[in-house]
Design a protein around this motif. Structure first.
Motif, PDB file in Angstrom:
ATOM      1  N   GLY A 241      38.609  47.276  38.835  1.00 49.71           N
ATOM      2  CA  GLY A 241      38.500  45.849  38.507  1.00 49.71           C
ATOM      3  C   GLY A 241      38.876  45.476  37.090  1.00 49.71           C
ATOM      4  O   GLY A 241      38.480  44.427  36.597  1.00 49.71           O
ATOM      5  N   ASP A 384      38.479  37.792  37.401  1.00 49.20           N
ATOM      6  CA  ASP A 384      37.488  38.089  38.438  1.00 49.20           C
ATOM      7  C   ASP A 384      37.076  36.780  39.108  1.00 49.20           C
ATOM      8  O   ASP A 384      36.564  35.871  38.444  1.00 49.20           O
ATOM      9  N   CYS A 416      42.605  44.106  42.259  1.00 48.46           N
ATOM     10  CA  CYS A 416      41.897  45.359  42.018  1.00 48.46           C
ATOM     11  C   CYS A 416      40.421  45.002  42.068  1.00 48.46           C
ATOM     12  O   CYS A 416      40.065  43.818  42.035  1.00 48.46           O
ATOM     13  N   GLY A 417      39.563  46.028  42.184  1.00 45.34           N
ATOM     14  CA  GLY A 417      38.145  45.742  42.358  1.00 45.34           C
ATOM     15  C   GLY A 417      37.941  44.924  43.624  1.00 45.34           C
ATOM     16  O   GLY A 417      38.827  44.829  44.474  1.00 45.34           O
ATOM     17  N   VAL A 420      39.217  40.841  42.001  1.00 47.56           N
ATOM     18  CA  VAL A 420      39.942  40.631  40.740  1.00 47.56           C
ATOM     19  C   VAL A 420      41.441  40.473  41.003  1.00 47.56           C
ATOM     20  O   VAL A 420      42.024  41.235  41.765  1.00 47.56           O
ATOM     21  N   ARG A 422      44.877  41.070  39.358  1.00 43.01           N
ATOM     22  CA  ARG A 422      45.262  41.965  38.259  1.00 43.01           C
ATOM     23  C   ARG A 422      46.638  41.573  37.707  1.00 43.01           C
ATOM     24  O   ARG A 422      47.575  41.347  38.460  1.00 43.01           O
TER      25      ARG A 422
END
Ligand SMILES: Cc1ncc(COP(=O)(O)O)c(C=O)c1O
Length: 461
Positions: A241, A384, A416-417, A420, A422
């Protein structure tokens, strides 16, 4: 924004046939019949060519690429100097095996990596073909040198998918399901994540529990400190993340490792090579790791990884570890040219455009309630998304919807996470390209928020 490469008259992004167009569709259909179903393609982008931060798909659409082959094409797609170095070397020597013979590109790159590795201690280098292999090498060297077995890694970590690296990876259960047993004696602990503290504490009054709990709890209850070979940590957590730990985190973690004779291994596979505005992300915290693992951006897209260790630690005997292809001469010259470009200007560009991009994304946060946090260093930036800023509940589906909207408008982004968005563009990305990306993300967020509002009042589809 105009680019000269593909067609002087076309701006980027330029979507002339909504993807996947007919040529892309045909490619994807065949691909999906023959290629492993374990790959995680998120949208139907079939790429014909790329230059800088621009990709052209099979049907002539132009995309602004803010993934750079997942933080790999550090110098942008097909940088002319990197291409030239590859072409020249390809005509001289394609392979000879660095484990058995000597050749200039391997020597030159080992010397260069030893020189630029963080800290002043003399270093030695072992070459691999990938990030996961560099991690495997680090696990083996840590065990060999310390004669200890245990490794400590972190929840949210991604270190690769080979069995040793996978034992440390703890970002998605789908990556581990049905592959156990993995390496024994691996313990995962919470990472220094102040936005979603694993100990439910607040920075400032937390006493850096994410480090202190090692001695308060872990080493007293389950893991004898004197049996731990290494702590393997991402300076900025990547796949987990894009999490930037608190300022004292790495310094205190390293001091703790030293107190117990534990090696401190920095996984710079994603964060290294100028991406964060410094050659290595760990340099933001002034820490000298015992071992650094690098890959991804190292050779601008050619497969190459390296494990760089303090010379005194790399004390294994002949034959203990090596690889047939690791340190291939063509990959080595690509890496030498990449490092030269990063040192000349790209690291500075990453810092400057990164500051601009993070500033603009924080402005978006003022207008978009979906944004819970904007964080990062240089061109390693995560946004996020949350369902509620108070509870910070991850807005997973909304994040995916934002990514799909951006793709439809010609901006290539990945997540990602859990929630999130990215941003890891090539280090050649311009301020103008960053502004274009921000505007597309702005519109995508507005669209997703509008749909959510309609859903709430029951007008949605
Ligand atoms: C921090 C980190 N380590 C290791 C790896 C594994 O690298 P590779 O996919 O080259 O094996 C990755 C890949 O995403 C990574 O981000």
């Amino acid at each position: 924004m105009r680019i000269a490469m593909f067609d002087k008259n076309r701006t980027v992004p330029h979507i002339q046939t909504p993807p996947p167009g007919p040529i892309s569709r045909e490619l994807i259909e065949t691909d999906e019949r023959f290629v492993s179903p374990s790959y995680t393609r998120f949208y139907p982008l079939a790429v014909k060519c790329g230059r800088g931060s621009v990709l052209e798909d099979m049907d002539g659409n132009l995309f602004l690429d803010f993934t750079a082959g997942i933080a790999v094409c550090a110098t942008g797609h097909c940088h002319p100097r990197v291409v030239k170095a590859i072409q020249d070397q390809a005509a001289k020597l394609l392979h000879i095996c660095g484990a058995d013979f000597y050749y200039p590109p391997l020597r030159d790159l080992a010397k260069k990596l030893a020189q630029i590795a963080p800290g002043d201690s003399p270093k030695r280098v072992l070459f691999t073909n990938s990030g996961a292999e560099a991690i495997e090498a680090a696990i083996k060297l840590a065990r060999y040198h310390t004669r200890r077995q245990h490794i400590i890694a972190f929840y949210g970590a991604f270190h690769g998918r080979t069995m040793g690296a996978l034992s440390l990876t703890a970002s998605k259960v789908s990556q581990r399901r049905r592959f156990e047993p993995l390496l024994p004696e691996v313990t995962h602990v919470g990472y220094g994540n102040c936005y979603r503290c694993p100990y439910n504490l607040t920075y400032g009054s937390c006493g850096i529990e994410c480090v202190t709990h090692f001695e308060k709890k872990l080493f007293k209850t389950t893991v004898p400190a004197e049996e731990v070979a290494a702590i393997i940590v991402e300076p900025i957590q990547g796949e987990g993340g894009y999490v930037v730990p608190p300022p004292e985190y790495h310094r205190e973690l390293k001091a703790l490792a030293e107190r117990h004779g534990i090696l401190y291994v920095a996984d710079e596979v994603q964060s290294g090579l100028g991406r964060t505005g410094k050659m290595w992300a760990i340099e933001h915290w002034g820490v000298e790791p015992d071992i650094v693992c690098t890959a991804k951006g190292l050779a601008s897209g050619l497969p190459l990884g390296a494990m760089i260790a303090k010379a005194g630690i790399m004390d294994w005997e002949q034959g203990a570890h090596a690889s047939t292809f690791g340190g291939n001469p063509v990959s080595c010259v690509a890496a030498l040219e990449t490092i030269a470009l990063v040192e000349e200007s790209l690291m500075r560009n990453a810092a400057e455009v990164g500051d601009f991009l993070i500033g603009r994304l924080r402005e978006l946060a003022e207008r978009h309630p979906l944004i819970g946090d904007v964080r990062g260093l240089g061109l390693m930036i995560g946004v996020d998304l949350v369902k509620d800023r108070q509870t910070k509940e991850p807005a997973h589906a909304e994040r995916d919807a934002v990514l799909q909207h951006c793709f439809a408008k010609g901006l290539v982004l990945l997540g990602c996470g859990e929630s999130v968005v990215r941003f890891c563009p090539a280090l050649v990305v311009t301020r103008e390209e960053a502004e274009t990306a921000v505007q597309i993300v702005d519109a995508a967020l507005a669209e997703v928020e509008r749909t959510l509002a309609l859903d709430e009042v029951g007008v949605g589809p």
